[in-house]
Design a protein around this motif. Structure first.
Motif, PDB file in Angstrom:
ATOM      1  N   TRP A 121      29.472  36.888  41.386  1.00  0.00           N
ATOM      2  CA  TRP A 121      29.007  37.500  40.140  1.00  0.00           C
ATOM      3  C   TRP A 121      29.977  38.465  39.502  1.00  0.00           C
ATOM      4  CZ3 TRP A 121      24.524  41.516  41.070  1.00  0.00           C
ATOM      5  CH2 TRP A 121      24.819  42.311  42.185  1.00  0.00           C
ATOM      6  N   THR A 122      30.825  39.134  40.289  1.00  0.00           N
ATOM      7  CA  THR A 122      31.762  40.092  39.707  1.00  0.00           C
ATOM      8  C   THR A 122      32.807  39.427  38.820  1.00  0.00           C
ATOM      9  OG1 THR A 122      33.021  39.997  41.790  1.00  0.00           O
ATOM     10  CG2 THR A 122      31.491  41.829  41.504  1.00  0.00           C
ATOM     11  N   ARG A 123      33.025  38.150  39.010  1.00  0.00           N
ATOM     12  CA  ARG A 123      33.972  37.420  38.150  1.00  0.00           C
ATOM     13  C   ARG A 123      33.417  37.236  36.742  1.00  0.00           C
ATOM     14  NH1 ARG A 123      39.242  34.988  39.716  1.00  0.00           N
ATOM     15  NH2 ARG A 123      39.364  35.264  41.971  1.00  0.00           N
ATOM     16  N   TYR A 124      32.097  37.260  36.601  1.00  0.00           N
ATOM     17  CA  TYR A 124      31.451  36.958  35.319  1.00  0.00           C
ATOM     18  C   TYR A 124      31.017  38.206  34.559  1.00  0.00           C
ATOM     19  CZ  TYR A 124      30.912  32.349  37.563  1.00  0.00           C
ATOM     20  OH  TYR A 124      31.141  31.154  38.204  1.00  0.00           O
ATOM     21  N   THR A 145      49.280  51.523  43.480  1.00  0.00           N
ATOM     22  CA  THR A 145      48.405  51.452  44.649  1.00  0.00           C
ATOM     23  C   THR A 145      46.964  51.198  44.225  1.00  0.00           C
ATOM     24  OG1 THR A 145      49.807  53.134  45.695  1.00  0.00           O
ATOM     25  CG2 THR A 145      47.716  52.606  46.785  1.00  0.00           C
ATOM     26  N   VAL A 146      46.276  50.351  44.988  1.00  0.00           N
ATOM     27  CA  VAL A 146      44.852  50.078  44.767  1.00  0.00           C
ATOM     28  C   VAL A 146      44.150  50.081  46.128  1.00  0.00           C
ATOM     29  CG1 VAL A 146      43.135  48.410  43.960  1.00  0.00           C
ATOM     30  CG2 VAL A 146      45.282  48.682  42.711  1.00  0.00           C
ATOM     31  N   THR A 147      42.998  50.714  46.188  1.00  0.00           N
ATOM     32  CA  THR A 147      42.172  50.634  47.397  1.00  0.00           C
ATOM     33  C   THR A 147      40.754  50.237  47.003  1.00  0.00           C
ATOM     34  OG1 THR A 147      41.500  52.962  47.323  1.00  0.00           O
ATOM     35  CG2 THR A 147      43.493  52.437  48.575  1.00  0.00           C
ATOM     36  N   CYS A 148      40.074  49.549  47.893  1.00  0.00           N
ATOM     37  CA  CYS A 148      38.665  49.237  47.672  1.00  0.00           C
ATOM     38  C   CYS A 148      38.000  48.993  49.019  1.00  0.00           C
ATOM     39  CB  CYS A 148      38.480  48.048  46.735  1.00  0.00           C
ATOM     40  SG  CYS A 148      39.148  46.473  47.312  1.00  0.00           S
ATOM     41  N   ASN A 149      36.690  49.059  49.033  1.00  0.00           N
ATOM     42  CA  ASN A 149      35.959  48.853  50.282  1.00  0.00           C
ATOM     43  C   ASN A 149      34.563  48.329  49.991  1.00  0.00           C
ATOM     44  OD1 ASN A 149      33.765  51.133  50.528  1.00  0.00           O
ATOM     45  ND2 ASN A 149      35.586  52.140  49.696  1.00  0.00           N
ATOM     46  N   TYR A 176      34.332  40.021  48.236  1.00  0.00           N
ATOM     47  CA  TYR A 176      34.318  40.864  47.041  1.00  0.00           C
ATOM     48  C   TYR A 176      35.569  41.734  46.951  1.00  0.00           C
ATOM     49  CZ  TYR A 176      29.436  39.601  46.249  1.00  0.00           C
ATOM     50  OH  TYR A 176      28.286  38.911  45.996  1.00  0.00           O
ATOM     51  N   GLY A 177      36.000  42.278  48.087  1.00  0.00           N
ATOM     52  CA  GLY A 177      37.221  43.067  48.086  1.00  0.00           C
ATOM     53  C   GLY A 177      38.429  42.235  47.690  1.00  0.00           C
ATOM     54  N   LEU A 178      38.518  41.033  48.249  1.00  0.00           N
ATOM     55  CA  LEU A 178      39.637  40.149  47.925  1.00  0.00           C
ATOM     56  C   LEU A 178      39.616  39.749  46.453  1.00  0.00           C
ATOM     57  CD1 LEU A 178      39.681  37.793  51.050  1.00  0.00           C
ATOM     58  CD2 LEU A 178      41.029  39.847  50.656  1.00  0.00           C
ATOM     59  N   ASN A 179      38.448  39.417  45.943  1.00  0.00           N
ATOM     60  CA  ASN A 179      38.335  39.043  44.538  1.00  0.00           C
ATOM     61  C   ASN A 179      38.678  40.207  43.625  1.00  0.00           C
ATOM     62  OD1 ASN A 179      37.158  36.253  43.525  1.00  0.00           O
ATOM     63  ND2 ASN A 179      36.292  36.608  45.552  1.00  0.00           N
ATOM     64  N   PHE A 180      38.282  41.421  44.009  1.00  0.00           N
ATOM     65  CA  PHE A 180      38.590  42.606  43.206  1.00  0.00           C
ATOM     66  C   PHE A 180      40.097  42.770  43.059  1.00  0.00           C
ATOM     67  CE2 PHE A 180      39.271  47.187  42.612  1.00  0.00           C
ATOM     68  CZ  PHE A 180      38.382  47.468  41.577  1.00  0.00           C
ATOM     69  N   ILE A 181      40.806  42.631  44.161  1.00  0.00           N
ATOM     70  CA  ILE A 181      42.265  42.778  44.133  1.00  0.00           C
ATOM     71  C   ILE A 181      42.926  41.657  43.349  1.00  0.00           C
ATOM     72  CG2 ILE A 181      44.338  42.706  45.584  1.00  0.00           C
ATOM     73  CD1 ILE A 181      42.669  44.281  47.696  1.00  0.00           C
ATOM     74  N   ILE A 182      42.539  40.426  43.617  1.00  0.00           N
ATOM     75  CA  ILE A 182      43.158  39.283  42.934  1.00  0.00           C
ATOM     76  C   ILE A 182      42.859  39.310  41.437  1.00  0.00           C
ATOM     77  CG2 ILE A 182      43.164  36.760  42.741  1.00  0.00           C
ATOM     78  CD1 ILE A 182      44.668  37.867  45.188  1.00  0.00           C
ATOM     79  N   MET A 183      41.626  39.690  41.073  1.00  0.00           N
ATOM     80  CA  MET A 183      41.272  39.756  39.649  1.00  0.00           C
ATOM     81  C   MET A 183      42.151  40.733  38.890  1.00  0.00           C
ATOM     82  SD  MET A 183      37.151  39.605  38.983  1.00  0.00           S
ATOM     83  CE  MET A 183      36.698  40.885  40.149  1.00  0.00           C
ATOM     84  N   ASP A 245      32.891  52.447  40.325  1.00  0.00           N
ATOM     85  CA  ASP A 245      31.739  52.718  41.180  1.00  0.00           C
ATOM     86  C   ASP A 245      31.059  51.410  41.576  1.00  0.00           C
ATOM     87  OD1 ASP A 245      29.605  53.954  42.491  1.00  0.00           O
ATOM     88  OD2 ASP A 245      28.428  54.071  40.647  1.00  0.00           O
ATOM     89  N   ASN A 246      31.259  51.007  42.831  1.00  0.00           N
ATOM     90  CA  ASN A 246      30.672  49.812  43.433  1.00  0.00           C
ATOM     91  C   ASN A 246      31.356  48.519  42.980  1.00  0.00           C
ATOM     92  OD1 ASN A 246      29.150  47.908  44.749  1.00  0.00           O
ATOM     93  ND2 ASN A 246      27.234  48.382  43.705  1.00  0.00           N
ATOM     94  N   ILE A 247      32.344  48.079  43.735  1.00  0.00           N
ATOM     95  CA  ILE A 247      33.057  46.835  43.399  1.00  0.00           C
ATOM     96  C   ILE A 247      32.151  45.613  43.499  1.00  0.00           C
ATOM     97  CG2 ILE A 247      35.277  47.783  44.147  1.00  0.00           C
ATOM     98  CD1 ILE A 247      34.995  45.889  46.648  1.00  0.00           C
ATOM     99  N   ASN A 248      31.011  45.750  44.166  1.00  0.00           N
ATOM    100  CA  ASN A 248      30.076  44.643  44.328  1.00  0.00           C
ATOM    101  C   ASN A 248      29.183  44.458  43.104  1.00  0.00           C
ATOM    102  OD1 ASN A 248      28.724  42.563  45.705  1.00  0.00           O
ATOM    103  ND2 ASN A 248      27.192  43.957  46.491  1.00  0.00           N
TER     104      ASN A 248
END
Length: 318
Positions: A121-124, A145-149, A176-183, A245-248
């Motif tokens: 869903w985060t892609r859309y 630098t980018v961090t996420c969790n 979700y973490g991987l998609n956040f970084i790749i996006m 706030d909330n990568i998910n």
């Protein structure tokens, strides 16, 4: 457009609630492994048709799109069943168990001219473009630098800890973490490093993954099934930093300067649950005669499964 749901678990319930609040679609059918469970779901969420098998669900000619909400381990077989019966598919993440299965689904969907998309869903969501626009504005300068969790206390959930159900932190929350970084940083990384802690059942319980980019950027994402994390994504720049706030399911985006003073704050548009965006795009693409999503094309799903294959090879899980 009539939508059927395959699987009657917790995520299917969220989708049912969402579809019932959407004017553009009709929640038409539910398919489960038992008629009792299907009928209970149908009663709770006002679904006209209830089927006690997936075969009965896909045989219903009135259904336009099937949302697959089964465990990861079953996605390949479930999507294949839908495609072979001419049903368009919106399948929950992780798309499949591995890259090979994803490639086979892509090939079959292309051959049959059936729309298939991964429901990450985060892609859309509108937040994706909002984040990109803020980064592109240069408000925090050059980002290196980018961090996420992402972590939830879900180690007690059966499908999470069982290898035969494609369990583990990576396929459930790590995606979700991987998609956040790749996006937001792209695919041009030179090296991928990781560390992992396994569960007693033999799946990954928590991990840390580091991307080293060719242009000098670094991104780190961590995932766990043992505790609740703050779920933040942070971009660090020479002039400040951006906190998502909330990568998910991003709710707000804040921009701070180098003195930690808030410069700007953005709220995402109001939503039903966030699931509606993937449904609306699927409807649009199907009506246009397209067989892939514009936000999450099948090539991206194949790529992401390949990325997770590489990580699991590092952990001797492949």
């Amino acid at each position: 457009m009539n939508i059927g749901i395959m699987g009657a678990g917790s995520i299917a319930k969220v989708m049912a609630q969402t579809l019932n609040k959407m004017k553009e679609v009709n929640l038409y059918a539910i398919g489960s492994r038992t008629i009792e469970k299907a009928q209970e779901f149908a009663k709770d969420y006002h679904v006209p048709k209830a089927y006690g098998s997936y075969e009965e669900l896909v045989a219903d000619e009135a259904i336009d799109l099937i949302y697959v909400a089964t465990p990861h381990s079953h996605h390949y077989d479930n999507m294949k069943l839908c495609i072979e019966h001419g049903k368009h598919v919106l399948c929950e993440k992780a798309f499949t168990y591995n890259k090979k299965q994803a490639e086979e689904i892509k090939a079959l969907a292309t051959e049959k001219r059936i729309y298939v998309a991964e429901a990450i869903w985060t892609r859309y969501m509108p937040s994706r473009e909002m984040i990109q626009d803020i980064i592109a504005s240069g408000i925090i300068g050059d980002i290196r630098t980018v961090t996420c969790n992402l972590a939830y206390p879900i180690s007690h959930v059966e499908r999470i800890i069982r290898p035969e159900l494609a369990g583990g932190a990576l396929l459930d929350v790590g995606v979700y973490g991987l998609n956040f970084i790749i996006m937001h940083l792209g695919k041009d990384f030179a090296k991928l490093e990781s560390s992992v802690m396994m569960t007693e059942t033999g799946v990954d319980g928590q991990e840390s993954i580091t991307f080293h980019y060719s242009d000098g950027k670094m991104a780190v994402t961590t995932h766990s099934i043992y505790g609740r994390s703050d779920r933040r994504g942070i971009f660090y720049g020479e002039k400040g930093y951006i906190i998502v706030d909330n990568i998910n399911n991003p709710q707000k985006i804040e921009v701070f300067d180098t003195e930690d003073s808030l410069m700007k704050k953005y709220k995402v548009p109001k939503q039903i649950s966030g699931y509606e965006y993937e449904v609306l795009e699927s409807m649009e693409m199907i009506r246009r005669g397209e067989i892939e999503s514009k936000s999450m094309p099948l090539s991206e799903s194949v790529y992401m499964m390949g990325l997770m294959d590489d990580l699991r090879r590092q952990w001797n899980l492949m």
